[in-house]
Design a protein around this motif. Structure first.
Motif, PDB file in Angstrom:
ATOM      1  N   PRO A   1       6.227 -48.162   4.171  1.00 16.90           N
ATOM      2  CA  PRO A   1       6.117 -46.723   3.905  1.00 16.90           C
ATOM      3  C   PRO A   1       7.137 -46.197   2.886  1.00 16.90           C
ATOM      4  N   SER A   2       8.251 -46.882   2.686  1.00 20.03           N
ATOM      5  CA  SER A   2       9.236 -46.372   1.730  1.00 20.03           C
ATOM      6  C   SER A   2       9.959 -47.531   1.057  1.00 20.03           C
ATOM      7  N   ALA A   3      10.752 -47.186   0.043  1.00 18.34           N
ATOM      8  CA  ALA A   3      11.518 -48.214  -0.665  1.00 18.34           C
ATOM      9  C   ALA A   3      12.485 -48.898   0.287  1.00 18.34           C
ATOM     10  N   GLU A   4      13.097 -48.103   1.198  1.00 15.97           N
ATOM     11  CA  GLU A   4      14.052 -48.671   2.166  1.00 15.97           C
ATOM     12  C   GLU A   4      13.355 -49.697   3.048  1.00 15.97           C
ATOM     13  N   GLU A   5      12.142 -49.324   3.508  1.00 14.62           N
ATOM     14  CA  GLU A   5      11.397 -50.236   4.397  1.00 14.62           C
ATOM     15  C   GLU A   5      10.993 -51.509   3.650  1.00 14.62           C
ATOM     16  N   ALA A   6      10.639 -51.350   2.388  1.00 13.96           N
ATOM     17  CA  ALA A   6      10.256 -52.522   1.596  1.00 13.96           C
ATOM     18  C   ALA A   6      11.442 -53.473   1.483  1.00 13.96           C
ATOM     19  N   LEU A   7      12.632 -52.893   1.294  1.00 15.19           N
ATOM     20  CA  LEU A   7      13.834 -53.726   1.208  1.00 15.19           C
ATOM     21  C   LEU A   7      14.108 -54.421   2.532  1.00 15.19           C
ATOM     22  N   LYS A   8      13.744 -53.733   3.625  1.00 17.16           N
ATOM     23  CA  LYS A   8      13.957 -54.327   4.950  1.00 17.16           C
ATOM     24  C   LYS A   8      13.138 -55.619   5.080  1.00 17.16           C
ATOM     25  N   VAL A   9      11.910 -55.573   4.566  1.00 18.68           N
ATOM     26  CA  VAL A   9      11.078 -56.786   4.597  1.00 18.68           C
ATOM     27  C   VAL A   9      11.776 -57.891   3.787  1.00 18.68           C
ATOM     28  N   LEU A  10      12.341 -57.472   2.643  1.00 18.41           N
ATOM     29  CA  LEU A  10      13.011 -58.442   1.778  1.00 18.41           C
ATOM     30  C   LEU A  10      14.254 -59.031   2.457  1.00 18.41           C
ATOM     31  N   SER A  11      14.867 -58.230   3.349  1.00 19.71           N
ATOM     32  CA  SER A  11      16.090 -58.712   4.003  1.00 19.71           C
ATOM     33  C   SER A  11      15.792 -59.754   5.076  1.00 19.71           C
ATOM     34  N   GLU A  12      14.504 -59.988   5.371  1.00 17.35           N
ATOM     35  CA  GLU A  12      14.161 -61.058   6.316  1.00 17.35           C
ATOM     36  C   GLU A  12      14.027 -62.393   5.587  1.00 17.35           C
ATOM     37  N   THR A  13      14.223 -62.380   4.282  1.00 19.71           N
ATOM     38  CA  THR A  13      14.005 -63.596   3.489  1.00 19.71           C
ATOM     39  C   THR A  13      15.329 -64.108   2.936  1.00 19.71           C
ATOM     40  N   SER A  14      15.256 -65.052   2.014  1.00 19.23           N
ATOM     41  CA  SER A  14      16.472 -65.609   1.419  1.00 19.23           C
ATOM     42  C   SER A  14      17.215 -64.557   0.586  1.00 19.23           C
ATOM     43  N   TYR A  15      16.603 -63.390   0.387  1.00 21.86           N
ATOM     44  CA  TYR A  15      17.263 -62.318  -0.357  1.00 21.86           C
ATOM     45  C   TYR A  15      18.263 -61.551   0.512  1.00 21.86           C
ATOM     46  N   ALA A  16      18.311 -61.879   1.821  1.00 18.85           N
ATOM     47  CA  ALA A  16      19.104 -61.097   2.782  1.00 18.85           C
ATOM     48  C   ALA A  16      20.528 -60.760   2.294  1.00 18.85           C
ATOM     49  N   PRO A  17      21.337 -61.752   1.846  1.00 21.54           N
ATOM     50  CA  PRO A  17      22.704 -61.402   1.453  1.00 21.54           C
ATOM     51  C   PRO A  17      22.749 -60.406   0.295  1.00 21.54           C
ATOM     52  N   LEU A  18      21.793 -60.509  -0.630  1.00 17.85           N
ATOM     53  CA  LEU A  18      21.770 -59.590  -1.774  1.00 17.85           C
ATOM     54  C   LEU A  18      21.358 -58.189  -1.339  1.00 17.85           C
TER      55      LEU A  18
END
Lengths: 335, 176
Positions: free
Chosen positions: A34-51
């Motif tokens: 629903p938002s940019a923040e939520e999209a980033l949350k999905v990304l934080s479940e991946t190898s992108y988490a530390p970034l």
């Protein structure tokens, strides 16, 4: 000099990292967030988490993506058994920087915030100094020659398009010289297809502008597999005939689809997507070789593609585009 | 120069130095050495190829150590087979207890008997190493498929085992 790692070692490391590439399902979940923040949350479940954790706000996504790209750059440097070949795939960033710097020199503009990228084979600061003083020996001879050729052309007439063309020609001359010297059939095949597709794109552009073959001839990059007479005939022919002629080349399917879309929309967006797909598929088909550069280059291209997808999603989310619109644009890119 | 000629020279040299080695004995020991050296070298190349792949996987995912080690070790068997044949020949020659004398023909027969495992061992171990390296790529992506991954290099193993069998039967069948 450090000994180069073997193909076996490099490919095995890539095999593990291939499992960490974003899946289609995750990309879609990001697009549906629903938002940019939520999209980033999905990304934080991946190898992108530390970034993602380092990010202060979602608006800084670009920084995250360039950090990831420099990580990939360092990784490829570390594992590449043949840096002369893998560097060729980063040369486009150097030449992007050269274009920016030379256009700044001849067309002016703001020095601050030039869109320079850091992941080329030569660090931006050195490239800058080298362009300002070609005698300094900071740049490899083929780049110095390219800069000189641009200088000569611009002494007569300053034309930004000419700068692009001259630099593209210099880049591909160097790429093909290295591929031939290294006898790397895989890289040679890849760049030959890339050149063919770029030439076909120039062809469509020239046709749309209603120009003659003389105009196109200036832009054609040599070293491709299609000969000049194909292009000169294509400039005279109607589009249907062009599609038919293309059938006997490897690009028949690309051209059929791209030309139709081009006639409907007047843009080359579909062509660019099909071009990326075509090149990715070429590499994909060859990446199972455990003793060659294919898998390593494949990982690099997959990573570039993935970063492109994340950028589309984040731009869409920040501009509040509806999820369907983003998905539509993703389908254009995702393979 | 002809190989036999070299051996003959060696033989004369040996007998003149007073060690009293016969041509038969030299051929037999040469066979034992060939089995150990060639099959052993094959294994060295094989485990080194697979080992580099294994190291690559473990760099990114140390949990896969056990699985990739198993695959790396597969091309190591040829060296063991070579040593086995070499050992049987040495045993037959009673090398540890004064060495029996054999005729030149018997010595040559023992030498030839060692060739299957020496040559097939050398080549199969290198190719098995490459197959193992590819199979390690399977483990990198799908660690649950160890059974399938291991099958491919094991198929190469078959021919090393056949060569071992041939060498073993031949060495055994030669009366000393």
């Amino acid at each position: 000099m450090m000994p180069q790692p073997s193909y076996e070692y490099g490919v095995a490391r890539v095999r593990v990292l291939e499992t960490k590439l974003l899946t289609r399902e995750r990309i879609e979940r990001m697009a549906d967030a629903p938002s940019a923040e939520e999209a980033l949350k999905v990304l934080s479940e991946t190898s992108y988490a530390p970034l993602v954790a380092e990010l202060v706000s979602p608006y800084e996504y670009d920084e995250l993506l360039s950090k990831e790209m420099s990580r990939v750059r360092t990784f490829i440097d570390e594992i590449s058994p043949d840096p002369a070949i893998t560097d060729l795939f980063f040369l486009k960033y150097d030449f992007h920087n050269l274009k920016v710097l030379l256009k700044y020199r001849y067309l002016g503009g703001q020095d601050e915030g030039l869109p320079l990228v850091q992941i080329g084979t030569i660090p931006v600061e050195i490239l800058r100094k080298g362009v300002d003083d070609p005698e300094s020996g900071l740049l490899p001879p083929f780049m110095v020659n390219a800069v000189r050729r641009v200088d000569q052309a611009c002494a007569l007439k300053i034309d930004p398009q000419k700068i692009d063309i001259l630099l593209d020609l210099a880049m591909y001359d160097h790429i093909f010289e290295v591929c031939r010297r290294k006898r790397n059939g895989f890289a040679l095949g890849y760049f030959q297809m890339q050149v063919d597709l770029l030439n076909l794109r120039s062809l469509l552009r020239a046709k749309r502008l209603g120009q003659g073959f003389d105009f196109l001839k200036e832009m054609l990059i040599p070293h491709g597999s299609l000969n000049v007479s194909f292009y000169s005939r294509a400039m005279e022919q109607p589009y249907e005939q062009l599609i038919k002629e293309a059938e006997s080349t490897p690009y028949g399917k690309v051209m059929a689809e791209a030309v139709q879309d081009f006639l409907r929309t007047g843009t080359l967006t579909a062509f660019e997507r099909l071009m990326d797909d075509f090149l990715l598929n070429y590499v994909k088909a060859l990446r199972y070789n455990p003793f060659g550069i294919e898998a390593i280059v494949g990982y690099l291209l997959a990573k570039e593609n993935e970063i492109k997808l994340i950028r589309i999603i984040m731009v869409g989310k920040i501009n509040n585009l509806p999820a369907e619109k983003i998905r539509e644009r993703l389908r254009d890119v995702y393979v | 120069m002809e190989l036999g000629h070299i051996f003959a020279v060696l033989g004369t040299a040996a007998s003149t130095t007073g060690t009293g080695l016969s041509m038969g004995q030299i051929y037999a020991i040469l066979g034992a050495a060939a089995a150990v050296v060639l099959a052993g070298l094959g294994s060295v190349f094989g485990v080194a190829i697979a080992g580099q792949s294994a190291a690559g996987v473990v760099t990114e995912d140390p949990d896969k150590f056990g699985q990739v080690l198993l695959l790396q070790a597969l091309p190591g068997t040829q060296g063991i087979y070579g040593l086995l044949i070499g050992f049987i020949i040495m045993n037959k020659m009673n090398i540890f207890g004064g060495m029996v004398d054999v005729s030149t023909e018997t010595g040559l027969l023992l030498f030839v008997s060692a060739l299957p495992i020496a040559i097939v061992g050398l080549i199969s171990a290198i190719y098995q190493g490459k197959t193992s390296a590819a199979a390690i790529g399977i483990i990198a992506k799908r660690p649950e498929e160890l059974g399938k991954a291991i099958t491919f290099p094991v198929v190469v193993e078959t021919y090393a085992v056949l060569a071992l069998l041939a060498s073993f039967l031949m060495v055994n069948g030669i009366p000393v």
